[in-house]
Design a protein around this motif. Structure first.
Motif, short mmCIF file in Angstrom:
data_model
loop_
_atom_site.label_atom_id
_atom_site.label_comp_id
_atom_site.label_asym_id
_atom_site.label_seq_id
_atom_site.Cartn_x
_atom_site.Cartn_y
_atom_site.Cartn_z
N UNK A 111 67.76 65.70 -76.77
CA UNK A 111 68.76 66.70 -77.15
C UNK A 111 68.15 67.80 -78.00
N UNK A 112 67.17 67.46 -78.82
CA UNK A 112 66.47 68.49 -79.60
C UNK A 112 65.72 69.44 -78.68
N UNK A 113 65.06 68.89 -77.67
CA UNK A 113 64.38 69.74 -76.69
C UNK A 113 65.37 70.65 -75.97
N UNK A 114 66.51 70.07 -75.61
CA UNK A 114 67.52 70.85 -74.88
C UNK A 114 68.14 71.93 -75.76
N UNK A 115 68.00 71.80 -77.07
CA UNK A 115 68.49 72.82 -77.99
C UNK A 115 67.43 73.83 -78.36
N UNK A 116 66.20 73.67 -77.81
CA UNK A 116 65.13 74.62 -78.09
C UNK A 116 64.18 74.22 -79.19
N UNK A 117 64.32 72.99 -79.71
CA UNK A 117 63.46 72.52 -80.81
C UNK A 117 62.10 72.09 -80.24
N UNK A 118 61.10 72.93 -80.40
CA UNK A 118 59.78 72.65 -79.82
C UNK A 118 59.03 71.56 -80.57
N UNK A 119 59.49 71.20 -81.77
CA UNK A 119 58.85 70.10 -82.50
C UNK A 119 58.98 68.78 -81.76
N UNK A 227 64.16 57.04 -65.23
CA UNK A 227 63.82 58.27 -65.93
C UNK A 227 64.71 59.44 -65.49
N UNK A 228 65.20 59.38 -64.27
CA UNK A 228 66.01 60.48 -63.75
C UNK A 228 67.28 60.69 -64.58
N UNK A 229 67.80 59.64 -65.17
CA UNK A 229 69.00 59.77 -65.99
C UNK A 229 68.76 60.64 -67.21
N UNK A 230 67.63 60.47 -67.86
CA UNK A 230 67.34 61.27 -69.04
C UNK A 230 66.96 62.70 -68.68
N UNK A 231 66.33 62.87 -67.53
CA UNK A 231 66.08 64.23 -67.06
C UNK A 231 67.41 64.96 -66.86
N UNK A 232 68.38 64.25 -66.31
CA UNK A 232 69.71 64.84 -66.10
C UNK A 232 70.38 65.16 -67.42
N UNK A 233 70.22 64.30 -68.44
CA UNK A 233 70.77 64.59 -69.76
C UNK A 233 70.18 65.89 -70.30
N UNK A 234 68.86 66.03 -70.17
CA UNK A 234 68.19 67.24 -70.66
C UNK A 234 68.72 68.48 -69.95
N UNK A 235 68.81 68.43 -68.64
CA UNK A 235 69.25 69.59 -67.86
C UNK A 235 70.68 69.97 -68.24
#
Length: 352
Positions: A111-119, A227-235
């Motif tokens: 969720x941090x990645x999906x919000x733009x948090x590059x850390x 893993x596809x489930x978490x990829x879908x969460x990110x998208x």
């Protein structure tokens, strides 16, 4: 619907729900965070006294009860336990320390990645490295021993405890502690949070969603189904964040995050390593507890103890970065997990 399609469907739903929770009050990039929410709940129960992270999170209650409901409907409620419960408690304890040095579980990392948090990028690399270490031992026979059938009362005990927490929250909240500032004071409305947890728990149980398991399966079997489930969460979360104006691409100034990349890496290495030894990430442990797995319930108690210890002894990070104690705890955690993995693999083999 095939297993993979259902996982993707589940991930899309969860991604949207996660962003919706932040829109309605949860901390930014924290629609769901198992580590953070268990920490907040531990604080609300007075297990630690950090004033800014104390709130009985209804999402945790909902996750367990939603998973239990799904398991009962699908006749997959199978009470079992006795698979090295004390070791699971210890591993859970250290997994939580690693998560709180990074400031998030694998769920929040996405969720941090999906919000733009590059850390979170270095955390992802660390998480994968930790899983790789766990897979090394799995390939050589690591095991925490078999589980045994338990009574229905034992299997339901953890879910009943969540109902007790729900009643206390609704009827006698004065028994609990609630933050008036900081992340603990930021939350979506009670009923919305509870409903979100129930929905996510229900779908996560049926789909067997697990990020650690997804990367583990990729290493072991070249299978990307989980893993596809978490990829879908990110998208889904990325699109939702863009739609509501919550996407901010940067390293600096991210909510409840720090820029110390080494400790983000090592903290999530601990989480990845420990999750493989446990057989599932923190989210998966909550779901399994709803299915009647008392070993997973013991692991969650380890999470809670780790959260309390981290905040009572200043091991948890803040926006300023990792503390000295937190850095030491991550190194200790990696050593302890390696010893557990070693003795659960090679020494066990010598005794056969």
């Amino acid at each position: 619907m095939t297993e993979k399609k259902f996982l993707i469907f589940t991930g899309l739903i969860i991604g949207v729900i996660s962003v919706a929770l932040t829109v309605y009050g949860n901390p930014a990039n924290m629609g769901f965070c198992i580590a953070c929410f268990i920490r907040d709940t531990a604080g609300s129960l007075k297990l630690h006294s950090a004033p800014i992270v104390q709130y009985m999170r209804p999402e945790i209650i909902g996750l367990v009860l939603g998973a239990a409901l799904s398991a009962l409907i699908r006749r997959e409620f199978t009470p079992k336990g006795g698979s090295s419960p004390l070791l699971r408690f210890v591993i859970g304890f250290f997994v939580m320390l690693g998560a709180l040095v990074f400031l998030g579980c694998p769920f929040r990392m996405i969720l941090r990645l999906a919000g733009g948090d590059l850390n979170a990028l270095t955390a992802v690399i660390g998480f994968i490295a930790g899983i790789g270490a766990g897979v090394f031992f799995l390939k050589r026979g690591f095991s925490l021993n078999r589980a045994y059938p338990q009574s229905k009362v034992e299997g339901l005990a953890f879910s009943i405890l969540q109902i007790v927490f729900l009643i206390v929250f609704a009827a006698v909240p004065t028994l609990l502690v609630f933050s008036t500032s900081g992340p603990g004071s930021m939350h979506a409305p009670f009923l919305l949070s509870l409903a979100a947890g129930l929905v996510v728990g229900f779908f996560a149980q049926k789909s067997r969603l697990c990020m650690a398991g997804g990367i583990r399966d990729l290493f072991l079997f070249k299978d990307i189904t989980l893993l596809s489930g978490f990829v879908a969460i990110f998208v889904a979360a990325l699109i939702a964040n863009l739609a509501v104006g919550q996407f901010h691409l940067s390293f600096e100034g991210q909510p409840v995050a720090h820029t110390q990349h080494l400790w983000n890496f090592l903290g999530m290495s601990v989480v990845g390593f420990g999750s493989v030894l446990l057989g599932g990430c923190p989210l998966r442990q909550l779901i399994l507890s709803g299915e009647g797995n008392t070993d997973s319930a013991m692991t969650i108690l380890g999470f809670a103890a780790g959260a309390a210890f981290a905040h009572n002894f200043s091991l948890a990070s803040s926006g300023a970065g990792a503390t000295t104690g937190g850095k030491i705890s991550v190194i200790v955690a990696l050593v302890i997990l390696t010893l557990i993995a070693f003795f659960g693999t090679f020494k066990k083999g010598e005794n056969k």
